[in-house]
Scaffold this active site. Structure first.
Site, PDB file in Angstrom:
ATOM      1  N   LYS A  25       0.845  -1.205   0.000  1.00 24.14           N
ATOM      2  CA  LYS A  25       0.000   0.000   0.000  1.00 24.14           C
ATOM      3  C   LYS A  25       0.879   1.254   0.000  1.00 24.14           C
ATOM      4  O   LYS A  25       0.574   2.246  -0.658  1.00 24.14           O
ATOM      5  CB  LYS A  25      -0.938  -0.026   1.219  1.00 24.14           C
TER       6      LYS A  25
ATOM      7  N   GLN B 278      -5.486  -1.449   9.657  1.00 22.37           N
ATOM      8  CA  GLN B 278      -5.158  -2.756   9.079  1.00 22.37           C
ATOM      9  C   GLN B 278      -5.780  -3.870   9.929  1.00 22.37           C
ATOM     10  O   GLN B 278      -5.590  -3.914  11.144  1.00 22.37           O
ATOM     11  CB  GLN B 278      -3.635  -2.913   8.996  1.00 22.37           C
TER      12      GLN B 278
ATOM     13  N   ASP C 272     -11.387   2.096   2.915  1.00 25.61           N
ATOM     14  CA  ASP C 272     -11.511   0.640   2.781  1.00 25.61           C
ATOM     15  C   ASP C 272     -12.955   0.252   2.438  1.00 25.61           C
ATOM     16  O   ASP C 272     -13.215  -0.886   2.037  1.00 25.61           O
ATOM     17  CB  ASP C 272     -11.122  -0.029   4.119  1.00 25.61           C
TER      18      ASP C 272
END
Ligand code: NDP
Length: 283
Positions: free
Chosen positions: A53, A97, A120
């Site tokens: 990422k 995460q 997300d």
């Protein structure tokens, strides 16, 4: 028949070039897109995903900031940090995460992220917006899959899509997005009795389970489009998908590889969501 290999890597490279131009335009207007990732603990897979990422962010010119917190971080501390970033005007995207350590409630954390910075696409408000066809941050893996299918000019309207797997982050939303594209969608999962009966009727088969090579050529209709989301590491260290690629390639018309398929597009869609969020600063 030998299937065409649908390279997510190639498409991701093209999309990152476009995103880079968009970021340059935004910067010229005084907006510097910024993504914040929060990692709690030292899960090696998470660390490796975050590296990907970071690389994608840097390639496109998106500012990347990582807060790496110790495993002992409390839920309250994490919530406070998210609230801090929710308020910061220069932060466009916040990603925590997953998975989180057991003492932290994932649902509480996801719901703390501002839906306007939830790049997300996991916040229930974004999920609800997606379900009702409103503008929303779309979850990255499903959104990447739709982009790959569209980039390959594969018609979806009226096609039978079978999704194997019904997780909240992949299976369920990818089926929903393809329903929005007028496909007829069937979901299969661990309680599905005769998996082959369903998969072998799929015009487009999407597999997101996490079991190495579970889908063999017998599960695949001649000429089907096969999208393999699974990422499994064999004892030999080799990465493979959920689809037995070497045999499926002789039955499908289009197939995604692992690695180099869905993964690179997932990461690219995260950067894309961050850029979409940053553009809103101008309006
Ligand atoms: P989950 O473990 O959350 O979900 C797996 C799903 O598979 C569940 O719905 C489960 O059913 C179903 N399942 C399990 N066994 C069977 C079976 N024998 N037959 C049919 N269905 C079964 O996984 P995720 O959705 O998070 O991820 C799936 C895979 O995709 C993993 O390999 C993951 O690493 C990979 N992945 C890859 C990404 C990428 O960018 N390439 C991104 C995200 C994930 P039930 O609901 O009944 O338990």
């Amino acid at each position: 028949m030998t299937a065409t290999i649908l390279s997510g890597k190639e498409l991701a490279t093209k999309k990152r070039e476009q995103l880079k131009l968009e970021v340059e335009r935004l910067k010229a207007e005084g907006v510097s897109p910024k993504l914040v990732i929060i990692l709690v603990g030292n899960d090696p897979a998470s660390i490796s995903y975050i590296k990907g990422k970071q690389k994608a962010s840097e390639e496109t010119g998106v500012d990347f900031h990582l807060d790496h917190l110790p495993e002992s971080t409390s839920e309250e501390e994490l919530v406070k940090l998210i609230e801090h970033y929710n308020e910061k005007e220069d932060v466009d995207g916040i990603l925590v995460q997953l998975p989180l350590p057991d003492h932290i409630n994932e649902k509480t954390v996801i719901e703390t992220i501002s839906p306007e910075k939830d790049v997300d696409g996991f916040h229930p408000i974004n999920v609800g917006r997606m379900l009702t066809g409103q503008e929303a941050f779309l979850p990255c893996t499903p959104a990447g899959i739709v982009e790959m299918i569209k980039a390959a000019d594969i018609e979806l309207a009226g096609k039978h899509v079978v999704v194997v797997g019904r997780s909240n982050i992949v299976g369920k939303p990818v089926g929903q997005l393809l329903l929005n594209e007028n496909a007829t969608v069937t979901y299969c999962h661990s309680k599905t009795g005769d998996l082959k009966k369903f998969t072998s009727e799929a015009d487009v088969l999407i597999v997101a389970v996490g079991r190495a090579n579970m889908i063999t050529s017998e599960h695949i209709k001649d000429g089907a489009v096969v999208i393999d989301v699974g990422v499994n590491r064999l004892e030999t260290g080799k990465l493979v998908g959920d689809v037995a690629f070497d045999e499926a390639i002789n039955k499908a018309s289009v197939i995604t590889p692992v690695p180099g398929g869905v993964g690179p597009m997932t990461i690219t869609m995260l950067v894309s969501n961050t850029v979409i969020s940053a553009k809103k600063r101008l309006s």
